[in-house]
Design a protein around this motif. Structure first.
Motif, mmCIF file in Angstrom:
data_model
loop_
_atom_site.group_PDB
_atom_site.id
_atom_site.type_symbol
_atom_site.label_atom_id
_atom_site.label_comp_id
_atom_site.label_asym_id
_atom_site.label_seq_id
_atom_site.Cartn_x
_atom_site.Cartn_y
_atom_site.Cartn_z
ATOM 1 N N ASN A 495 0.517 -0.992 0.016
ATOM 2 C CA ASN A 495 -0.063 -0.146 -0.018
ATOM 3 C C ASN A 495 0.289 1.679 0.165
ATOM 4 O O ASN A 495 0.449 2.343 -0.919
ATOM 5 C CB ASN A 495 -1.107 -0.108 0.973
ATOM 6 N N ALA A 496 1.645 1.503 0.465
ATOM 7 C CA ALA A 496 3.098 2.228 0.597
ATOM 8 C C ALA A 496 3.601 2.792 -0.348
ATOM 9 O O ALA A 496 3.639 3.469 -0.786
ATOM 10 C CB ALA A 496 3.996 2.265 1.897
ATOM 11 N N LEU A 497 3.985 2.108 -0.938
ATOM 12 C CA LEU A 497 4.613 2.085 -2.030
ATOM 13 C C LEU A 497 3.854 2.259 -3.318
ATOM 14 O O LEU A 497 3.967 3.312 -4.028
ATOM 15 C CB LEU A 497 5.135 0.563 -2.904
ATOM 16 N N GLU A 534 -12.098 9.979 4.211
ATOM 17 C CA GLU A 534 -12.838 9.006 3.379
ATOM 18 C C GLU A 534 -12.194 7.990 3.510
ATOM 19 O O GLU A 534 -13.047 7.414 3.763
ATOM 20 C CB GLU A 534 -13.758 9.077 2.084
ATOM 21 N N ALA A 535 -11.224 7.664 3.021
ATOM 22 C CA ALA A 535 -10.355 6.428 3.598
ATOM 23 C C ALA A 535 -10.327 6.108 5.134
ATOM 24 O O ALA A 535 -9.882 5.047 5.470
ATOM 25 C CB ALA A 535 -9.223 6.594 2.545
ATOM 26 N N LEU A 536 -10.212 7.352 5.407
ATOM 27 C CA LEU A 536 -10.105 6.853 7.070
ATOM 28 C C LEU A 536 -10.989 6.574 7.459
ATOM 29 O O LEU A 536 -10.935 5.777 8.806
ATOM 30 C CB LEU A 536 -9.463 8.412 7.579
ATOM 31 N N THR A 546 -9.236 3.272 -3.255
ATOM 32 C CA THR A 546 -9.409 4.485 -3.751
ATOM 33 C C THR A 546 -8.842 4.604 -5.143
ATOM 34 O O THR A 546 -8.667 5.282 -6.305
ATOM 35 C CB THR A 546 -9.034 5.688 -3.102
ATOM 36 N N LYS A 547 -8.267 2.999 -5.125
ATOM 37 C CA LYS A 547 -7.786 2.812 -6.365
ATOM 38 C C LYS A 547 -8.164 2.447 -7.623
ATOM 39 O O LYS A 547 -9.252 1.596 -7.410
ATOM 40 C CB LYS A 547 -6.690 1.793 -6.480
ATOM 41 N N THR A 548 -7.895 2.282 -8.688
ATOM 42 C CA THR A 548 -8.562 1.376 -10.281
ATOM 43 C C THR A 548 -8.731 -0.230 -10.166
ATOM 44 O O THR A 548 -8.115 -0.323 -9.289
ATOM 45 C CB THR A 548 -7.884 1.884 -11.380
ATOM 46 N N GLN A 551 -5.651 -1.539 -9.892
ATOM 47 C CA GLN A 551 -4.504 -1.583 -8.811
ATOM 48 C C GLN A 551 -5.317 -2.344 -7.105
ATOM 49 O O GLN A 551 -4.275 -3.197 -6.694
ATOM 50 C CB GLN A 551 -4.841 -0.324 -8.414
ATOM 51 N N GLY A 552 -6.222 -1.899 -6.783
ATOM 52 C CA GLY A 552 -6.598 -2.373 -5.405
ATOM 53 C C GLY A 552 -8.202 -3.176 -5.915
ATOM 54 O O GLY A 552 -8.606 -2.808 -6.420
ATOM 55 N N LEU A 553 -8.549 -4.421 -4.858
ATOM 56 C CA LEU A 553 -9.930 -4.800 -4.317
ATOM 57 C C LEU A 553 -10.278 -3.927 -3.027
ATOM 58 O O LEU A 553 -11.497 -4.651 -3.229
ATOM 59 C CB LEU A 553 -9.351 -6.728 -3.951
ATOM 60 N N GLY A 554 -9.597 -3.277 -2.624
ATOM 61 C CA GLY A 554 -10.237 -2.647 -1.399
ATOM 62 C C GLY A 554 -10.328 -4.056 -0.350
ATOM 63 O O GLY A 554 -10.982 -3.819 0.614
ATOM 64 N N LEU A 555 -9.881 -5.402 0.163
ATOM 65 C CA LEU A 555 -9.607 -6.280 0.980
ATOM 66 C C LEU A 555 -8.644 -6.328 1.686
ATOM 67 O O LEU A 555 -8.485 -6.780 2.877
ATOM 68 C CB LEU A 555 -9.729 -7.786 0.002
ATOM 69 N N GLY A 556 -6.986 -5.551 1.456
ATOM 70 C CA GLY A 556 -6.020 -5.443 2.188
ATOM 71 C C GLY A 556 -5.827 -5.554 3.493
ATOM 72 O O GLY A 556 -5.775 -6.145 4.684
ATOM 73 N N GLY A 580 1.264 12.641 4.352
ATOM 74 C CA GLY A 580 2.111 11.131 4.244
ATOM 75 C C GLY A 580 1.174 10.390 5.664
ATOM 76 O O GLY A 580 1.097 10.209 6.157
ATOM 77 N N ALA A 581 0.690 8.776 5.171
ATOM 78 C CA ALA A 581 0.155 7.917 5.581
ATOM 79 C C ALA A 581 1.454 7.781 7.227
ATOM 80 O O ALA A 581 2.272 6.843 6.870
ATOM 81 C CB ALA A 581 -0.377 6.457 4.913
ATOM 82 N N GLN A 582 0.663 6.458 7.930
ATOM 83 C CA GLN A 582 1.886 6.543 9.132
ATOM 84 C C GLN A 582 0.163 5.182 9.677
ATOM 85 O O GLN A 582 -0.520 5.587 10.791
ATOM 86 C CB GLN A 582 1.747 7.011 10.020
HETATM 87 P P1 ADP Z 1 -6.616 -1.814 -2.238
HETATM 88 O O1 ADP Z 1 -5.046 -1.379 -1.301
HETATM 89 O O2 ADP Z 1 -6.721 -2.066 -2.647
HETATM 90 O O3 ADP Z 1 -7.573 -0.422 -2.326
HETATM 91 P P2 ADP Z 1 -6.216 -0.816 0.482
HETATM 92 O O4 ADP Z 1 -7.552 -1.949 1.856
HETATM 93 O O5 ADP Z 1 -5.386 -1.848 1.040
HETATM 94 O O6 ADP Z 1 -7.540 -1.377 -1.194
HETATM 95 O O7 ADP Z 1 -6.493 0.270 0.673
HETATM 96 C C1 ADP Z 1 -8.185 1.022 0.486
HETATM 97 C C2 ADP Z 1 -8.241 2.201 0.728
HETATM 98 O O8 ADP Z 1 -6.694 3.013 1.541
HETATM 99 C C3 ADP Z 1 -6.491 2.487 -0.473
HETATM 100 O O9 ADP Z 1 -7.068 2.560 -1.323
HETATM 101 C C4 ADP Z 1 -6.415 4.211 -0.098
HETATM 102 O O10 ADP Z 1 -6.937 4.853 -0.403
HETATM 103 C C5 ADP Z 1 -5.984 3.613 1.505
HETATM 104 N N1 ADP Z 1 -4.756 3.775 1.465
HETATM 105 C C6 ADP Z 1 -3.951 2.233 2.078
HETATM 106 N N2 ADP Z 1 -2.796 2.711 1.933
HETATM 107 C C7 ADP Z 1 -2.346 4.213 2.134
HETATM 108 C C8 ADP Z 1 -0.956 4.952 1.582
HETATM 109 N N3 ADP Z 1 -0.186 4.083 2.485
HETATM 110 N N4 ADP Z 1 -1.642 6.176 1.198
HETATM 111 C C9 ADP Z 1 -2.657 6.291 1.190
HETATM 112 N N5 ADP Z 1 -3.983 5.730 1.345
HETATM 113 C C10 ADP Z 1 -3.701 4.471 1.559
#
Ligand code: ADP
Length: 604
Positions: A495-497, A534-536, A546-548, A551-556, A580-582
């Motif tokens: 996710n960070a990368l 919203e992501a928080l 928030t990915k296409t 790119q992501g499934l939203g399950l991680g 940046g995210a922490q």
């Molecule tokens: P995905 O990576 O497939 O989107 P995740 O559940 O891993 O699903 O992540 C959910 C959302 O959280 C991401 O779509 C992103 O918007 C946000 N996110 C996750 N990690 C980060 C990050 N390191 N920096 C910014 N936003 C992040």
């Protein structure tokens, strides 16, 4: 038990009886010996006393025995006999006799004619004068006239005193012209014997007590008198009475020794009361008894001590036996306690295993329930590509009928991409739902992090991401599962990368860890754009992204959150104040394990 005093007294009485019997048995011979000894001693003493008295009596008698014969030859007395009418010669004779009486100590000396008439006497001038009295009936006169020494015991006719008479005839040529008589006073002799504890007794030839130190015995007869003896007594009247009382001397009560005086026919006896032996014998017995009692008491004491000693030995033996029995019992108790403890340990181990299994089951159940809550979204997420695949496939068939091969190809590519997406969703879910082989275990954090970083090394280099590590050298031991922790770390790094790829250089990734009593905190920070608001709010929910779609499934993050909770830890998401995210992982501390680098779990 109802009469303890009676039962306890009985043996005491019995032992007292035995003691008395023993004393009697032992003291009897002592009594005999003492009695024999003291009797012999007394007999010896009495014999000496008796000898003394006999010598005294005989001496007295003998000293007077010859006196009448000697005095009979005196001319004064002969003249008086031969010329009895001559008063001058009679007076001379009287004076002579009186002088002789004083010189010899005799009681009376008197001169009798041949017919028994007393013509001169030493007591001629006394009221009880013998002069003019005729004693021809007296045996001593008869014996003297018979030519023998006349002897007689009797009471004085006028004085009533006991006297012993010696009579000797006075001869003129062949004729016996008279008799000279010397009378001794025996009362005086008796008085001389005094008052001794032993009693003296002189009996005459008839057995009558004539002299005795005990006045009560006087003139009592020691044996029955014969008829002729009684006649003689009646005739001569030697005793003050004719009715002589019997003197009974019990040989048991009186110890008697006697000596026969043959010449006068008397018997001299000495008598001692047998009770006189009692005192010395009793003191000997008392002494002996005390000594015996002392010996018996000592013996009893010795016996008692012996018994005490034996009792003590028996007691200590019993105590030892009791102690041994108690030790045995205690050992048995301890053994049974031990086996119970073993059983309990076994049960606890089983319970522990049950618990671990139950925890496993719980984790699994938790995961399945998480999947259950996700199922609606899952089916929605899978239905979407499936519906798209179907419409692409339908479209492709129509396009194929119209020979529009390029578009068919494009449709098939879409179908292929959608199929890959569905497969990816299913793969993620399967990984999440898979049952781990172990419950949380102790593992080192750093090696797992290194593995996860290694997986993304290629991409990190391509993106030129600077890695800033702040980790201690010593392994940080945490409670986790090998596969699950790597899966979480790998997701977070990915996710960070992803976030860093969307921004220009410089790209940075900070990884830091610290630990306290509560546990270990691992922080991953990047300098990407950070979580949107919203992501928080929704990042931890499944299928939020928030990915296409490629790119992501939203399950991680949803899966990471579930895994962390199953490990007893927590996933915290947020943004760093400097942008940046922490993301912070909180993990439980674990006991240090043996090997911080276990072999890779290939089943992951
Ligand atoms: P995905 O990576 O497939 O989107 P995740 O559940 O891993 O699903 O992540 C959910 C959302 O959280 C991401 O779509 C992103 O918007 C946000 N996110 C996750 N990690 C980060 C990050 N390191 N920096 C910014 N936003 C992040």
């Amino acid at each position: 038990m109802t009469h303890p005093s009676i039962t306890s007294n009985r043996p005491r009485w019995r032992s007292l009886g035995i003691l008395a019997l023993l004393l009697a048995l032992l003291l009897w011979p002592l009594h005999e010996l003492a009695e024999r000894y003291y009797s012999a001693r007394l007999a010896e003493q009495n014999r000496q006393t008796l000898d003394l008295y006999v010598a005294n009596l005989l001496g007295t008698l003998r000293s007077y025995e010859t006196l009448p014969g000697i005095l009979g030859n005196l001319p004064v007395l002969r003249n008086a006999l031969l010329s009895p009418s001559n008063s001058a010669s009679l007076e001379l004779a009287n004076h002579q006799l009186m002088r002789l009486k004083h010189q010899t100590g005799a009681d009376v000396i008197y001169l009798m004619r041949a017919d028994g008439l007393t013509i001169a006497s030493s007591n001629w001038d006394q009221p009880d004068s013998f002069v003019g009295r005729n004693f021809a009936f007296r045996p001593y006169f008869l014996e003297a006239m018979d030519g023998r020494l006349g002897r007689f015991f009797g009471l004085g006719n006028t004085s009533g005193k006991r006297g012993y008479y010696f009579g000797q005839a006075i001869e003129h040529g062949r004729e016996r012209v008279g008799v000279l008589v010397v009378k001794l006073d025996l009362d005086r002799t008796e008085t001389l014997w005094g008052n001794s504890p032993e009693r003296l007794l002189v009996t005459d030839s008839q057995g009558v007590a004539i002299l005795t130190s005990y006045p009560g015995w006087r003139f009592r007869t020691t044996r029955p008198l014969r008829a002729e003896e009684q006649e003689a007594i009646a005739l001569h009247r030697p005793y003050p009475t004719l009715d002589l009382q019997q003197l009974e001397l019990d040989p048991v009560l009186w110890l008697q020794q006697s000596r026969q005086l043959d010449e006068i026919g008397w018997t001299v006896s000495i008598l001692t009361p047998a009770s006189q032996l009692d005192r010395p014998v009793q003191s000997i017995l008392a002494g002996g008894g005390i000594a015996l009692l002392a010996i018996l008491a000592l013996y009893g004491l010795w016996l008692q001590r012996q018994r005490h000693y034996l009792d003590r030995i028996a007691l200590s033996t019993r105590a030892q036996r009791e102690l041994e029995a108690r030790v045995l019992e205690r050992t048995r108790d301890l053994e049974s306690l031990n086996s119970r403890l073993k059983q309990e340990v076994l049960e606890r181990e089983q319970a522990q295993q049950e618990l671990v299994r139950a925890q496993d089951e719980l984790v699994q159940a938790g995961k399945l329930s998480a999947l259950g809550t996700m199922s609606a979204s899952i089916s929605h997420e899978l239905n979407q590509p499936l519906a798209a695949i179907r419409s692409y496939a339908d479209n492709a068939r129509i396009l194929l009928e119209h020979q529009r091969h390029d578009e068919v190809n494009a449709n098939l590519q879409q179908i292929s991409a959608l199929t890959a997406r569905a497969a990816s969703i299913i793969a993620h879910l399967r990984a999440f739902a898979r049952r781990d082989r172990h419950a949380p275990e102790s593992m080192a954090l750093q090696p797992a992090l290194d593995d996860a970083l290694a997986l993304h090394a290629q991409r990190r280099r391509t993106l030129d991401v600077e890695l800033i590590r702040d980790l201690p050298d010593a392994p940080l031991w945490v409670q986790a599962g090998e596969t699950r922790l790597r899966q979480v770390l790998s997701n977070l790094i990915a996710n960070a990368l992803d976030a860093l790829a969307e921004r220009p250089l410089p790209r940075k990734l900070w990884i830091a860890a610290r630990h306290d009593e509560q546990g270990v905190s691992l922080s991953l920070r990047d300098n990407g754009r950070g979580f949107s608001q919203e992501a928080l709010n929704h990042a931890l929910e499944p299928f939020f992204t928030t990915k296409t779609s490629t790119q992501g499934l939203g399950l991680g993050l949803a899966i990471c959150d579930s895994l962390m909770r199953a490990l007893g830890g927590e996933l915290q998401i947020g943004n760093h104040p400097e942008g940046g995210a922490q993301l912070i992982l909180h993990l439980r501390l674990a006991e240090p394990g043996t090997n911080p680098y276990p072999p890779e779990d290939l089943s992951a």
